[in-house]
Design a protein around this motif. Structure first.
Motif, PDB file in Angstrom:
ATOM      1  N   ALA A 125      -7.741  10.532   3.329  1.00 18.60           N
ATOM      2  CA  ALA A 125      -8.379   9.338   3.897  1.00 18.60           C
ATOM      3  C   ALA A 125      -9.277   8.718   2.836  1.00 18.60           C
ATOM      4  O   ALA A 125      -9.502   9.307   1.764  1.00 18.60           O
ATOM      5  N   VAL A 126      -9.776   7.518   3.148  1.00 19.03           N
ATOM      6  CA  VAL A 126     -10.617   6.799   2.174  1.00 19.03           C
ATOM      7  C   VAL A 126     -11.834   6.223   2.901  1.00 19.03           C
ATOM      8  O   VAL A 126     -11.710   5.704   4.013  1.00 19.03           O
ATOM      9  N   ASP A 161      -1.041   4.001   0.967  1.00 19.98           N
ATOM     10  CA  ASP A 161      -0.197   3.859   2.151  1.00 19.98           C
ATOM     11  C   ASP A 161      -0.502   4.901   3.231  1.00 19.98           C
ATOM     12  O   ASP A 161      -0.503   6.104   2.943  1.00 19.98           O
ATOM     13  N   THR A 162      -0.771   4.426   4.425  1.00 12.69           N
ATOM     14  CA  THR A 162      -1.023   5.191   5.671  1.00 12.69           C
ATOM     15  C   THR A 162      -2.365   5.947   5.697  1.00 12.69           C
ATOM     16  O   THR A 162      -2.686   6.585   6.703  1.00 12.69           O
ATOM     17  N   LYS A 163      -3.149   5.891   4.630  1.00  7.79           N
ATOM     18  CA  LYS A 163      -4.408   6.649   4.648  1.00  7.79           C
ATOM     19  C   LYS A 163      -5.426   5.926   5.547  1.00  7.79           C
ATOM     20  O   LYS A 163      -5.716   4.750   5.324  1.00  7.79           O
ATOM     21  N   PRO A 164      -5.953   6.633   6.545  1.00  6.02           N
ATOM     22  CA  PRO A 164      -6.974   6.002   7.373  1.00  6.02           C
ATOM     23  C   PRO A 164      -8.245   5.758   6.575  1.00  6.02           C
ATOM     24  O   PRO A 164      -8.597   6.550   5.691  1.00  6.02           O
ATOM     25  N   CYS A 165      -8.926   4.660   6.886  1.00  7.05           N
ATOM     26  CA  CYS A 165     -10.115   4.337   6.103  1.00  7.05           C
ATOM     27  C   CYS A 165     -11.203   3.733   6.983  1.00  7.05           C
ATOM     28  O   CYS A 165     -10.963   3.381   8.142  1.00  7.05           O
ATOM     29  N   ALA A 166     -12.381   3.643   6.397  1.00  7.89           N
ATOM     30  CA  ALA A 166     -13.492   2.929   7.039  1.00  7.89           C
ATOM     31  C   ALA A 166     -14.250   2.200   5.943  1.00  7.89           C
ATOM     32  O   ALA A 166     -14.159   2.560   4.757  1.00  7.89           O
ATOM     33  N   ASN A 199      -1.244  -1.112   4.626  1.00  3.95           N
ATOM     34  CA  ASN A 199      -0.879  -0.180   5.693  1.00  3.95           C
ATOM     35  C   ASN A 199      -1.890   0.960   5.835  1.00  3.95           C
ATOM     36  O   ASN A 199      -1.532   2.117   6.020  1.00  3.95           O
ATOM     37  N   MET A 200      -3.183   0.592   5.727  1.00  3.17           N
ATOM     38  CA  MET A 200      -4.257   1.571   5.899  1.00  3.17           C
ATOM     39  C   MET A 200      -4.950   1.298   7.235  1.00  3.17           C
ATOM     40  O   MET A 200      -5.599   0.257   7.375  1.00  3.17           O
ATOM     41  N   PRO A 201      -4.833   2.213   8.186  1.00  2.00           N
ATOM     42  CA  PRO A 201      -5.542   1.997   9.439  1.00  2.00           C
ATOM     43  C   PRO A 201      -7.057   1.981   9.176  1.00  2.00           C
ATOM     44  O   PRO A 201      -7.632   3.001   8.766  1.00  2.00           O
ATOM     45  N   ALA A 202      -7.676   0.817   9.384  1.00  2.00           N
ATOM     46  CA  ALA A 202      -9.110   0.667   9.096  1.00  2.00           C
ATOM     47  C   ALA A 202      -9.888   0.710  10.403  1.00  2.00           C
ATOM     48  O   ALA A 202      -9.615  -0.060  11.322  1.00  2.00           O
ATOM     49  N   MET A 203     -10.842   1.628  10.462  1.00  2.00           N
ATOM     50  CA  MET A 203     -11.621   1.790  11.701  1.00  2.00           C
ATOM     51  C   MET A 203     -12.299   0.470  12.065  1.00  2.00           C
ATOM     52  O   MET A 203     -12.942  -0.157  11.228  1.00  2.00           O
ATOM     53  N   GLN A 204     -12.122   0.085  13.328  1.00  6.75           N
ATOM     54  CA  GLN A 204     -12.731  -1.182  13.771  1.00  6.75           C
ATOM     55  C   GLN A 204     -14.163  -0.988  14.254  1.00  6.75           C
ATOM     56  O   GLN A 204     -15.031  -1.817  14.001  1.00  6.75           O
ATOM     57  N   ALA A 230     -17.582   9.020  14.356  1.00  6.98           N
ATOM     58  CA  ALA A 230     -16.446   8.207  14.811  1.00  6.98           C
ATOM     59  C   ALA A 230     -15.344   8.201  13.744  1.00  6.98           C
ATOM     60  O   ALA A 230     -14.149   8.274  14.068  1.00  6.98           O
ATOM     61  N   TYR A 231     -15.745   8.149  12.499  1.00  5.69           N
ATOM     62  CA  TYR A 231     -14.763   8.132  11.405  1.00  5.69           C
ATOM     63  C   TYR A 231     -13.984   9.454  11.345  1.00  5.69           C
ATOM     64  O   TYR A 231     -12.771   9.465  11.113  1.00  5.69           O
ATOM     65  N   ALA A 232     -14.688  10.570  11.578  1.00  2.89           N
ATOM     66  CA  ALA A 232     -14.003  11.880  11.561  1.00  2.89           C
ATOM     67  C   ALA A 232     -12.922  11.918  12.647  1.00  2.89           C
ATOM     68  O   ALA A 232     -11.813  12.438  12.420  1.00  2.89           O
ATOM     69  N   ILE A 233     -13.219  11.349  13.804  1.00  7.70           N
ATOM     70  CA  ILE A 233     -12.218  11.288  14.885  1.00  7.70           C
ATOM     71  C   ILE A 233     -11.066  10.370  14.458  1.00  7.70           C
ATOM     72  O   ILE A 233      -9.889  10.679  14.664  1.00  7.70           O
ATOM     73  N   TRP A 234     -11.416   9.249  13.837  1.00  4.73           N
ATOM     74  CA  TRP A 234     -10.409   8.286  13.354  1.00  4.73           C
ATOM     75  C   TRP A 234      -9.463   8.949  12.351  1.00  4.73           C
ATOM     76  O   TRP A 234      -8.241   8.793  12.420  1.00  4.73           O
ATOM     77  N   VAL A 235     -10.035   9.713  11.449  1.00  4.98           N
ATOM     78  CA  VAL A 235      -9.214  10.401  10.431  1.00  4.98           C
ATOM     79  C   VAL A 235      -8.294  11.412  11.099  1.00  4.98           C
ATOM     80  O   VAL A 235      -7.102  11.491  10.783  1.00  4.98           O
TER      81      VAL A 235
END
Ligand SMILES: Cc1cc2nc3c(=O)[nH]c(=O)nc-3n(C[C@H](O)[C@H](O)[C@H](O)COP(=O)(O)O)c2cc1C
Length: 185
Positions: free
Chosen positions: A71-72, A104-109, A135-140, A174-179
């Motif tokens: 993740a990033v 690619d695909t790494k979740p981020c905040a 394609n990085m899911p970015a925490m909203q 919240a980010y840890a859950i997102w990851v």
């Protein structure tokens, strides 16, 4: 095992408030995350002519540092209402060669940081735009706009503002859950 997070800070300044905020994020994070600070300062400027089978070593180093991370976490100041060029350069270099992006695909905040009151909103939202393409899911939520950052640290770099530390604690939880949600089990 802890998920490994690449921390990418958009400032090269020695006394960077963004870096201090990033450090605070790692201190208040749940133990389910571990962190590696990525040095983007030595990465030379992107030039497509050089993006061959033997690209500059600094590009390869960046790509190889990001690739194994799960993740990033982007922590960035705002320059002229956008992200600093050094950060965009690192993002572009990690994104190539086409089809082999390390992002690619790494979740981020994103945490944006400014000594001003607006908390680098412009940088935060400009950064979201390439993340869609990459394609990085970015925490909203929660969003993190850290304003007045010049008044939050003591001389040793420790965050002295309790409400911001508390906010970052919730943000990192919240980010840890997102990851967890966006990485393979
Ligand atoms: C080229 C440049 C442009 C800047 N533009 C903005 C801006 O648009 N918004 C803002 O809040 N601060 C702006 N600043 C001030 C930065 O927020 C300030 O220098 C901050 O300390 C940089 O982050 P750092 O402490 O992590 O290095 C700018 C600074 C520079 C050098």
């Amino acid at each position: 095992m802890a998920k490994k997070v690449a921390v990418v800070v958009g400032s090269l300044r020695k006394g960077s408030f963004s870096r201090l905020v990033a450090k605070t994020c790692t201190e208040v994070s749940p133990a389910s995350l571990s962190f590696e600070f990525i040095d983007i300062g030595k990465v030379s400027l992107y030039n497509q002519d050089l993006d061959t089978d033997s690209p500059p070593a600094s590009w390869q180093e960046l790509r190889e540092a990001i690739r194994p991370c799960d993740a990033v976490l982007f922590v960035t100041p705002e320059y002229n209402r956008s992200m600093p060029g050094v950060l965009k350069n690192a993002i572009d270099i990690g994104s190539r060669p086409y089809g082999k992006s390390v992002w690619d695909t790494k979740p981020c905040a994103i945490v944006s940081v400014s000594p001003g009151a607006v908390g680098a909103f412009g940088a935060n939202h400009h950064l979201r735009q390439p993340l869609v393409f990459l394609n990085m899911p970015a925490m909203q939520q929660p969003e993190a706009y850290i304003g007045n950052a010049g008044k939050m640290f003591d001389d040793s770099g420790k965050m002295t503002n309790d409400s911001t530390r508390e906010f970052l604690t919730k943000f990192m939880a919240a980010y840890a859950i997102w990851v967890e949600r966006h990485t393979p089990k």
